[in-house]
Motif scaffolding. Structure first.
Motif, PDB file in Angstrom:
ATOM      1  N   SER A   1     -42.103 -61.097 -97.844  1.00 54.40           N
ATOM      2  CA  SER A   1     -41.711 -62.019 -98.906  1.00 54.40           C
ATOM      3  C   SER A   1     -41.109 -63.277 -98.279  1.00 54.40           C
ATOM      4  N   PRO A   2     -40.950 -64.363 -99.062  1.00 55.94           N
ATOM      5  CA  PRO A   2     -40.286 -65.548 -98.524  1.00 55.94           C
ATOM      6  C   PRO A   2     -38.902 -65.236 -97.965  1.00 55.94           C
ATOM      7  N   LYS A   3     -38.133 -64.374 -98.657  1.00 56.50           N
ATOM      8  CA  LYS A   3     -36.813 -64.002 -98.151  1.00 56.50           C
ATOM      9  C   LYS A   3     -36.935 -63.260 -96.825  1.00 56.50           C
ATOM     10  N   GLU A   4     -37.870 -62.327 -96.740  1.00 54.04           N
ATOM     11  CA  GLU A   4     -38.055 -61.583 -95.490  1.00 54.04           C
ATOM     12  C   GLU A   4     -38.534 -62.503 -94.378  1.00 54.04           C
ATOM     13  N   ASN A   5     -39.297 -63.529 -94.713  1.00 56.70           N
ATOM     14  CA  ASN A   5     -39.765 -64.482 -93.707  1.00 56.70           C
ATOM     15  C   ASN A   5     -38.633 -65.314 -93.122  1.00 56.70           C
ATOM     16  N   ARG A   6     -37.508 -65.365 -93.833  1.00 61.75           N
ATOM     17  CA  ARG A   6     -36.344 -66.077 -93.305  1.00 61.75           C
ATOM     18  C   ARG A   6     -35.457 -65.182 -92.463  1.00 61.75           C
ATOM     19  N   GLU A   7     -35.770 -63.861 -92.426  1.00 59.79           N
ATOM     20  CA  GLU A   7     -34.851 -62.934 -91.776  1.00 59.79           C
ATOM     21  C   GLU A   7     -35.508 -61.997 -90.766  1.00 59.79           C
ATOM     22  N   ILE A   8     -36.727 -61.541 -91.052  1.00 56.56           N
ATOM     23  CA  ILE A   8     -37.326 -60.497 -90.224  1.00 56.56           C
ATOM     24  C   ILE A   8     -37.998 -61.031 -88.956  1.00 56.56           C
ATOM     25  N   PRO A   9     -38.862 -62.045 -89.041  1.00 56.61           N
ATOM     26  CA  PRO A   9     -39.463 -62.522 -87.778  1.00 56.61           C
ATOM     27  C   PRO A   9     -38.367 -62.969 -86.816  1.00 56.61           C
ATOM     28  N   PRO A  10     -38.422 -62.533 -85.568  1.00 55.13           N
ATOM     29  CA  PRO A  10     -37.330 -62.857 -84.640  1.00 55.13           C
ATOM     30  C   PRO A  10     -37.244 -64.351 -84.340  1.00 55.13           C
ATOM     31  N   LEU A  11     -36.022 -64.805 -84.179  1.00 52.94           N
ATOM     32  CA  LEU A  11     -35.799 -66.194 -83.777  1.00 52.94           C
ATOM     33  C   LEU A  11     -36.197 -66.372 -82.323  1.00 52.94           C
ATOM     34  N   ASP A  12     -36.790 -67.530 -82.025  1.00 48.61           N
ATOM     35  CA  ASP A  12     -37.206 -67.836 -80.654  1.00 48.61           C
ATOM     36  C   ASP A  12     -36.826 -69.287 -80.351  1.00 48.61           C
ATOM     37  N   TYR A  13     -35.529 -69.483 -80.144  1.00 44.15           N
ATOM     38  CA  TYR A  13     -35.052 -70.829 -79.844  1.00 44.15           C
ATOM     39  C   TYR A  13     -35.656 -71.375 -78.557  1.00 44.15           C
ATOM     40  N   GLU A  14     -35.875 -70.484 -77.583  1.00 43.44           N
ATOM     41  CA  GLU A  14     -36.411 -70.939 -76.301  1.00 43.44           C
ATOM     42  C   GLU A  14     -37.784 -71.598 -76.469  1.00 43.44           C
ATOM     43  N   ARG A  15     -38.558 -71.115 -77.465  1.00 43.23           N
ATOM     44  CA  ARG A  15     -39.868 -71.736 -77.689  1.00 43.23           C
ATOM     45  C   ARG A  15     -39.693 -73.193 -78.117  1.00 43.23           C
ATOM     46  N   VAL A  16     -38.684 -73.470 -78.937  1.00 42.97           N
ATOM     47  CA  VAL A  16     -38.437 -74.851 -79.362  1.00 42.97           C
ATOM     48  C   VAL A  16     -37.918 -75.678 -78.190  1.00 42.97           C
ATOM     49  N   TYR A  17     -37.086 -75.081 -77.359  1.00 45.09           N
ATOM     50  CA  TYR A  17     -36.604 -75.800 -76.182  1.00 45.09           C
ATOM     51  C   TYR A  17     -37.767 -76.190 -75.269  1.00 45.09           C
ATOM     52  N   ARG A  18     -38.730 -75.285 -75.105  1.00 43.58           N
ATOM     53  CA  ARG A  18     -39.884 -75.600 -74.253  1.00 43.58           C
ATOM     54  C   ARG A  18     -40.715 -76.733 -74.848  1.00 43.58           C
ATOM     55  N   LEU A  19     -40.809 -76.747 -76.173  1.00 46.15           N
ATOM     56  CA  LEU A  19     -41.536 -77.846 -76.817  1.00 46.15           C
ATOM     57  C   LEU A  19     -40.845 -79.170 -76.541  1.00 46.15           C
ATOM     58  N   LYS A  20     -39.522 -79.183 -76.599  1.00 41.32           N
ATOM     59  CA  LYS A  20     -38.784 -80.410 -76.302  1.00 41.32           C
ATOM     60  C   LYS A  20     -38.975 -80.826 -74.845  1.00 41.32           C
ATOM     61  N   ALA A  21     -38.926 -79.867 -73.942  1.00 44.34           N
ATOM     62  CA  ALA A  21     -39.119 -80.190 -72.524  1.00 44.34           C
ATOM     63  C   ALA A  21     -40.500 -80.785 -72.280  1.00 44.34           C
ATOM     64  N   LYS A  22     -41.487 -80.340 -73.045  1.00 48.51           N
ATOM     65  CA  LYS A  22     -42.843 -80.860 -72.922  1.00 48.51           C
ATOM     66  C   LYS A  22     -42.989 -82.244 -73.551  1.00 48.51           C
ATOM     67  N   ASN A  23     -42.068 -82.569 -74.475  1.00 42.24           N
ATOM     68  CA  ASN A  23     -42.135 -83.839 -75.199  1.00 42.24           C
ATOM     69  C   ASN A  23     -40.792 -84.565 -75.110  1.00 42.24           C
ATOM     70  N   PRO A  24     -40.401 -84.985 -73.905  1.00 41.64           N
ATOM     71  CA  PRO A  24     -39.052 -85.537 -73.739  1.00 41.64           C
ATOM     72  C   PRO A  24     -38.786 -86.802 -74.542  1.00 41.64           C
ATOM     73  N   SER A  25     -39.818 -87.567 -74.852  1.00 41.60           N
ATOM     74  CA  SER A  25     -39.605 -88.819 -75.579  1.00 41.60           C
ATOM     75  C   SER A  25     -39.790 -88.664 -77.084  1.00 41.60           C
ATOM     76  N   ARG A  26     -40.100 -87.457 -77.543  1.00 42.66           N
ATOM     77  CA  ARG A  26     -40.303 -87.208 -78.970  1.00 42.66           C
ATOM     78  C   ARG A  26     -39.091 -86.505 -79.563  1.00 42.66           C
ATOM     79  N   PHE A  27     -38.811 -86.807 -80.840  1.00 43.05           N
ATOM     80  CA  PHE A  27     -37.677 -86.163 -81.503  1.00 43.05           C
ATOM     81  C   PHE A  27     -38.094 -84.769 -81.950  1.00 43.05           C
TER      82      PHE A  27
END
Length: 343
Positions: free
Chosen positions: A189-215
């Motif tokens: 459900s939408p509520k479960e989609n906000r809670e069950i899939p594990p958070l992966d902050y490192e994936r977002v950090y890697r995206l930033k490292a790949k795009n240093p000039s992008r917000f």
């Protein structure tokens, strides 16, 4: 159209611009009354509307759907849709209303967006997302941004997120906000989609490292300003969601965080006065006190008297004919001098 203070418009310049802390778009929660409350707590946070479907913005009751108080600036309009021409028209309407930013929803997993093939479904069609961004950018002068997940269903988040980011930035998107979870379009459900899939902050950090000039901004499960500060060491922006709604007092420290300054005292009596005046104006137009106080229930979480505050707002404030005096009565139950009572 509302008059907006131009100095409040967010900058997505990763060199000259300041970090951004935002309150996430949340369906059924971040309406105009919620945003007005949040603006009393922080002058610098970027506020987002609930998602407005492009068709509704074009054909619906625009003032009801898109109207907002001038005090809300900086405020961004989030649109849902997958038709570039309709999104461009809806973006134009939003810009004419005075919004500081137009954001495209590429992350919502609800049945509603699946039936319309937009929201998180668009993670599977990055070329279409790019076409939507191109169309909106050609129509408005305010920033156009995208909010997405790290992937959907069986997608591998590594290539999926990179592909989407490359597409939207090539199309001219000013920023990408990433909810650091997958979305599962079937089985959760939408509520479960906000809670069950594990958070992966490192994936977002890697995206930033790949795009240093992008917000690149991060969203998902962030509870405190200390956590926000830690994320801002790795990315350009932080978006608070449920924590900002359920315990809005967390927003009080945002201005100090962004100014790299110690947080001073906050005058909640002034806030209550502002909300009472706002409620009076809303009631005079035919509204009800409960439209506003439903967003204020968690305001004093953790303080002595908070339980009584919640009780009054949940009962007396919801009754027909309830007036803003109830806010003052409920506020009188909150004790800022003691910490020995269960809240």
């Amino acid at each position: 159209m509302t008059d907006k203070p131009q100095q409040h418009r967010p900058s997505y310049d990763t060199i000259a611009g300041a970090p951004i802390v935002a309150v996430a778009p949340m369906m059924d929660w971040t309406d105009r009354h919620c945003r007005f409350l949040h603006r009393q707590l922080t002058g610098r946070a970027l506020l987002y509307t609930e998602m407005v479907v492009a068709d509704a913005a074009i054909q619906g009751a625009r003032e009801r759907l898109l109207g907002f108080h001038p005090a809300e600036h900086p405020v961004a309009l989030q649109l849902g849709g997958s038709d570039p021409l309709k999104l461009a028209e809806a973006a134009r309407i939003g810009a004419d209303f005075g919004y500081d930013e137009i954001n495209l929803n590429v992350g919502c997993p609800s049945d509603r967006v699946q039936s319309g093939t937009f929201g998180a479904c668009l993670m599977k069609t990055p070329e279409l997302v790019a076409d939507c961004v191109v169309a909106m950018k050609a129509t408005v002068k305010v920033p156009v941004t995208v909010k997405c997940r790290i992937g959907v269903d069986e997608q591998d988040p590594e290539p999926a997120l990179n592909t989407l980011a490359d597409a939207v930035f090539a199309a001219g998107a000013d920023a990408l906000w990433v909810h650091a979870r997958k979305a599962w379009l079937e089985g959760l459900s939408p509520k479960e989609n906000r809670e069950i899939p594990p958070l992966d902050y490192e994936r977002v950090y890697r995206l930033k490292a790949k795009n240093p000039s992008r917000f690149i901004g991060i969203n998902g499960g962030i509870q405190t300003l200390d956590e926000s500060a830690n994320h801002l060491a790795r990315v350009d922006g932080v978006m608070l969601g449920r924590a900002a709604y359920h315990t809005p007092g967390v927003l009080v420290g945002i201005d100090a965080l962004l100014a790299h300054d110690a947080a001073g005292s906050f005058d909640f009596e002034v806030l209550i006065g502002a909300m009472a005046d706002y409620a009076s104006a809303h009631i005079a137009k035919g509204g009800r006190l409960g439209h506003i106080t439903r967003h204020m229930v968690g305001l004093f979480h953790g303080l002595p008297g908070a339980r009584r505050w919640r009780q009054i707002l949940s009962t007396d404030a919801t009754r027909p004919g309830a007036g803003p005096d109830i806010l003052y009565r409920a506020f009188a139950e909150v004790d800022f001098t003691r910490d020995d009572e269960a809240a």
